[in-house]
Design an enzyme around this catalytic site. Structure first.
Site: not given
Ligand code: FBP
Length: 552
Positions: A81, A176, A202-203
């Site tokens: 994300g 992940d 990152k996140t």
């Molecule tokens: P990451 O852990 O990859 O940074 O993504 C987190 C996130 O933003 C979550 O908060 C949310 O549940 C998810 O991505 C949404 O995923 P997508 O962008 O695939 O809809």
């Protein structure tokens, strides 16, 4: 694309680096610390990572350089994300690499991990990279959630890397993606290919942290963006005095974002998934608690309020957690049969026939929309896509029902008119705050030093973050140190352990000490928009979470 006035000015912002990284790259040396062990399941993880397990933590110090002078050709990907600041990790990496030697090359592989397999890339130049400095988004090269885990995939990545003469790959991602980085690093180390792999934390979810990684990048900006919006809603609620606002905020699993927004905005209620699980609160316990607060405020004449709901809440409610675990295992075990079902009715019957009786009762009692959302495709890492489950609407429905029953019995006499909101995507691509702009640039810059010093299987680390950037320290932590075994797609896999909200940690304890007052009284605070220019106390502040954790 035309450029806004803010973007134009932000392109010229010079991110701040820790003092140690301001030294000439040839005067920075590695200092080795303690050998490391994984957070649990040590024997299993050691066996799976024989070449990269147990490495030492490292920090950088001013001393004669330990770096190699070989020409570096580095590949970088953005994974998972979006999170504000991703572009600055790349610009920091690029600047360090070019500062070390103009002949060094940085290639950006497009669309996330799949770019490394499909060999889709761009070679960064000054002109290209300058358009992205201090901007939000991941559009510089795009991102994706493809999981790199099979030997076949690694072989393809290796041949792409060899074709370009890559000396290292930098993976900018969450838990992940960094797990994948560790597995790839082990693969390259095992077959002696010499290609190094470095991760960057990152996140926006804030759950990639531990005793060394103080926060993941993007959390600061995303929380400040949501808090601006929540503060605005609070002011609207307090002006109109007629709505209860149920606001779901992102955070796939941990409730860090919800907690930080609560610390910034002081809403009436903020649910914390980790507390719900620890206290084994059922869905009805949560609903009754919200109804009690609504009734207590109604008794004061206040038929309005704000509730923050973490996106991951649903998976912490014990009976729903068990249900989701069973559905995950069923979907993994019966993948072929299940994928041939074409209607929801068929899917519903297929799942109901195989659930235990407790989970079957929980599932059948849920509204159809939520049932459908629970059966939607998992992400490539096997996770339920909680951003698509409308928990905030489910809670409104259930609270309305309870209040109506109480009203019928004469126990409640207020008005309950509720609105739902979901803040997630609104915060992931905001212009990075000064903190994230500086932090990300430093992480990228530091990643190059890890590469130049021959390290692999490490994550770039910058610490001391509640102080100003000049006082930050830089170094690296072996990714295997963060790992444990978890069940994914019906199998036990080595993964980075997610950092959940600690119920004995200072941020939660502070919230807990205040919330009884916030519930009944109106104590809203209005943080306003992120400021990029102006006094340090509004422009350069960190999150309340980090400040409380570091006693600031
Ligand atoms: P990451 O852990 O990859 O940074 O993504 C987190 C996130 O933003 C979550 O908060 C949310 O549940 C998810 O991505 C949404 O995923 P997508 O962008 O695939 O809809």
């Amino acid at each position: 694309m035309s450029i806004s006035p803010l973007q134009k000015v932000r392109l010229g912002y010079q991110p701040k680096l820790p003092l140690i990284l301001q030294n000439d790259i040839h005067q920075v040396a590695v200092k080795y610390g303690k050998e490391t062990e994984s957070v649990s399941d040590q024997a299993k993880i050691k066996a799976m990572f024989p070449n990269t397990y147990g490495m030492k933590e490292i920090s950088f110090e001013k001393a004669s350089s330990t770096a190699s002078d070989r020409k570096q050709v580095v590949g970088v990907i953005l994974s998972g994300g979006q999170a504000p600041g991703g572009h600055n990790v790349i610009t920091g990496l690029y600047d360090a690499l070019k500062k070390a030697d103009r002949k060094n090359v940085l290639l950006g592989f497009k669309g996330g991990p799949s770019g490394l397999i499909d060999d889709e890339y761009v070679e960064f130049t000054d002109e290209f990279i300058d358009q992205y400095r201090n901007t939000g988004g991941f559009d510089i090269i795009g991102s994706g959630r493809t999981k790199l885990e099979t030997v076949e995939q690694f072989k393809v990545v290796e041949s792409v890397a060899k074709k370009h003469g890559l000396t290292a790959i930098v993976i900018i991602g969450g838990d992940d993606s960094n797990t994948n980085a560790a597995v790839l690093a082990e693969y390259f180390a095992a077959n002696g290919s010499g290609i190094q792999v470095i991760g960057c934390p990152k996140t926006i979810d804030g759950d990639l942290k531990n005793d060394v990684i103080e926060t993941s990048f993007g959390f600061d900006t995303a929380c400040k963006t949501y808090s601006e919006l929540i503060g605005n809603i609070e002011r609207d609620a307090n002006s109109a005095k007629k709505y209860w606002h149920f606001i779901k905020v992102m955070g796939r699993s941990a409730s860090h974002i919800a907690l930080e927004c609560a610390l910034e905005c002081q809403p009436n209620i903020c649910l914390i998934g980790e507390e719900v699980e620890a206290k084994r609160q059922s869905m009805m316990d949560i609903v009754n608690h919200i109804a009690d607060v609504v009734a207590a405020r109604a008794a004061r004449g206040d038929n309005f309020g704000v509730v923050i709901v973490p996106e991951g809440l649903i998976e912490f409610i014990p009976e729903v957690k068990t249900l989701i675990g069973e559905i995950n295992d069923l979907l993994a075990a019966w993948e072929v049969e299940y994928s041939s079902l074409t209607t929801f009715d068929q899917q519903y019957s297929f799942i109901m026939e195989r659930l235990t009786s407790n989970s079957g009762s929980v599932f059948s009692a849920l509204p159809v929309d939520i049932q459908k959302q629970l059966l939607m495709d998992r992400d490539p890492h096997g996770n339920v896509q909680v951003s698509r489950i409308e928990t905030e609407k489910l809670l409104i429905m259930m609270v309305s029902k309870v209040l109506a029953e109480r009203k019928a019995k004469g126990e409640y006499n207020g008005k309950f008119s509720a609105l739902s909101h979901f803040f997630g995507y609104e915060g992931r691509c905001a212009f990075p705050s000064n903190f994230d702009a500086d932090y990300c640039y430093s992480l990228g810059y530091n990643a190059f030093l890890l590469i130049a010093n021959g390290l692999t299987g490490y994550m770039s680390v910058v610490t001391g973050l509640s102080k100003g950037p000049a006082a930050w320290q830089a170094g690296g932590i072996p990714i295997t140190k963060m790992m444990n075994m978890e069940r994914r797609h019906g199998e036990d896999k080595p993964v980075i352990r997610k950092a959940l909200v600690e119920l004995d940690g200072k941020p939660f304890r502070y919230f807990e000490s205040q919330r009884a007052t916030w519930e009944v009284e109106t104590c809203f605070t209005f943080p306003g928009a992120i400021q990029y220019y102006g006094p340090e106390e509004v422009c350069d502040i960190t999150t309340r979470t980090l400040a409380l954790e570091q006693d600031k």
